[in-house]
Scaffold this active site. Structure first.
Site, PDB file in Angstrom:
ATOM      1  CG  ASN A 156     -27.951   1.193  12.478  1.00 38.25           C
ATOM      2  OD1 ASN A 156     -28.790   2.174  12.731  1.00 38.25           O
ATOM      3  ND2 ASN A 156     -27.972   0.695  11.081  1.00 38.25           N
ATOM      4  CD  GLU A 255     -32.496   4.401   5.683  1.00 42.03           C
ATOM      5  OE1 GLU A 255     -32.631   3.287   5.242  1.00 42.03           O
ATOM      6  OE2 GLU A 255     -31.789   4.678   6.574  1.00 42.03           O
ATOM      7  CB  CYS A 289     -29.973   0.185   6.232  1.00 36.20           C
ATOM      8  SG  CYS A 289     -29.502   1.928   6.364  1.00 36.20           S
ATOM      9  CD  GLU A 463     -33.877  10.107   6.681  1.00 37.58           C
ATOM     10  OE1 GLU A 463     -32.596   9.499   6.673  1.00 37.58           O
ATOM     11  OE2 GLU A 463     -34.739   9.852   7.439  1.00 37.58           O
TER      12      GLU A 463
END
Ligand code: ADP
Length: 484
Positions: A156, A255, A289, A463
């Site tokens: 994505n 993640e 997400c 991150e």
């Protein structure tokens, strides 16, 4: 076909140990908007991947021995090249992933911003000096790179998901083997071309395209030359990797999925909330997400919010990402398309009302109509699973307590958003929401300067930001004794 200013960015071989490597097998990459074949890419076996891991392992001491300033200069050059080639990189990204070209360029610049940020951080991997616990003792804490990092990323954000991982890893002195999604390997290979041009030494950054997802994942987890796995993708696969890493107690950053609540209170600026919902829900056709997955509107503003949201959603233009007017591209594949259909038909069967959209788009293929559904309840699929598509499901609620309870009623905890003008409520909500990130009166929270990541089953690690290097270093403490 693509019209690149620098055609050398369209790479189809694997990038290992500083060279482009051809292998026997290939796999095809398709444009999700047209179904057209874009390229045939090297399909590595586990044996091939092992060669890249060895190269990264050999290169790691040399890379770690460079000064932070030297690593910073190379990362900075890589960043500058990504920015200079942003238009080409965006074309490659739109072609393989489908998002509108403007969004693709935004992603490329977002990805580059992580490389810039961590180039700056490379010089500041500070340790600590701790006052001794006895008169003759002195304590020093060092941060050292974990070693070789294996990365597995989804389709994505084919550029940014890798940039967010490789930048902190390289900044602290780790080397890196990236396995991009088999659906979108071209952006990763283009990044490798630019890393090469930037002068990043052989073996430091490797890209290993392969359709053998599970086998490569297992190799990353079991190969003792890899010290750490960093993964972005589904919670299902994250759990598999975590389990596989257990036997070596290998470090993992994960993640994973989200199921973000987006709450609009009666005291919100409704126009701003609609604007935020459009961004948080429909960016990347709902395939992120941190996408708003459940929209909660308080009873007092519910109807007004739904009306305004529906009006704006009707204005979206669905189409091929290369057309200027397109605001919503195709879904990535048929499975994604079917999931959207299943969530809508489940909701409707359980009593929800489709206000806008709700059907496959007239363009056919993997295009779906941007959709608003109201009358959502907690027993519907979209309440507990990520839809990952352009569907805004609206739930009505009465009280703040209800909103908080429903928002937290999820095994996931990545992002949450809410709109209110009441400062007290803002603090109350922000503190009790069980997520790693909270957007307050904003629908867009991603930036390289802040720590991105989730709690509960949404993952481990962060991150971006000054915390982003923590996942790639080990702390070593030295105790000096006998100091007179
Ligand atoms: P998504 O639904 O976003 O595609 P996945 O978790 O299925 O999420 O995929 C994310 C990445 O993980 C992709 O690159 C995919 O190829 C890879 N992958 C899928 N299954 C496995 C597995 N068993 N082990 C390692 N990687 C996997």
């Amino acid at each position: 076909m693509l019209d690149l200013r620098s055609p050398e960015l369209l790479r189809t071989k694997a990038y290992m140990n500083g060279s482009w490597v051809e292998v026997t097998n290939t796999f095809d990459v398709h444009n999700p908007a047209t179904g057209q074949e874009l390229a045939s890419v090297a399909d590595l076996t586990v044996d091939d991947v092992r060669i890249a891991i060895c190269a990264a392992h050999r290169a790691q001491p040399m890379w770690a021995a460079k000064t932070g300033k030297e690593r910073a200069a190379l990362l900075r050059r890589w960043h500058d090249l990504m920015v200079a080639h942003a238009d080409d990189l965006a074309q490659i990204l739109t072609a393989e992933m489908g998002k509108p070209l403007a969004e693709a360029k935004g992603e490329v610049l977002y990805g580059a911003s992580f490389i810039e940020w961590f180039a700056e951080e490379a010089k500041r991997i500070y340790g600590d000096v701790i006052p001794g616990h006895q008169p003759d003792k002195r304590i020093v804490v060092l941060k050292q790179p974990v070693g070789v990092v294996g990365s597995i990323t989804p389709w994505n954000f084919p550029n940014a998901m890798i940039a967010r991982k490789v930048a902190p890893a390289l900044a602290v002195g780790c080397t890196f083997v990236a396995r991009p999604s088999e659906l979108t390997p071209l952006s990763a290979l283009a990044m490798a071309e630019l890393a090469h041009q930037a002068g990043i030494p052989a073996g430091v950054f490797n890209v290993v395209p392969s359709t053998a997802a599970a086998e490569v994942g297992e190799e990353f987890c079991s190969n003792e030359k890899i010290a750490k796995i960093t993964f972005t993708g589904s919670t299902r696969v994250g759990k598999i990797l975590m389990e596989q890493c257990a036997s070596q107690v290998k470090k993992v950053s994960l993640e994973l999925g989200g199921n973000a609540p987006f709450i609009v209170f009666d005291d919100a600026d409704v126009d701003a909330a609609v604007e935020g919902a459009l961004i948080a829900k429909f960016r990347n056709a709902g395939q992120t997400c941190v996408c708003a997955n459940r929209i909660y509107a308080q009873a007092g503003i519910h109807d007004e919010f739904v009306r305004e949201l529906s009006d704006r959603v009707r204005e979206f233009t669905v189409g091929n990402g290369f057309q200027d007017v397109t605001s919503i591209g195709p879904l990535i594949n048929k499975a994604a398309f079917r999931k959207v259909e299943a969530h809508i038909s489940d909701a409707v069967a359980k009593g929800a009302t489709v206000k806008v959209g709700g059907s496959p788009h007239a363009l056919g293929g993997q295009f779906y109509e941007p959709t608003v559904v109201t009358g959502m309840t907690s027993d519907m699929l979209a309440a507990s699973e990520e839809t990952f598509g352009p569907v805004a499901p609206v739930f009505k609620f009465e009280t703040e307590e209800q909103a908080a309870m429903q928002a937290n009623d999820s095994e996931f905890g990545l992002a949450a958003y809410f709109y209110t003008q009441d400062l007290n409520r803002a603090w109350r909500m922000a503190e009790q929401l069980q997520t790693g990130m909270v957007g307050i009166n904003t629908g867009l929270i991603s930036t390289e300067v802040a720590p991105f990541g989730g709690i509960k089953q949404s993952g481990l690690g962060r991150e971006g930001s000054k915390y982003g290097t923590d996942d790639y270093v080990e702390l070593k403490y030295m105790c000096f004794g006998g100091i007179q």
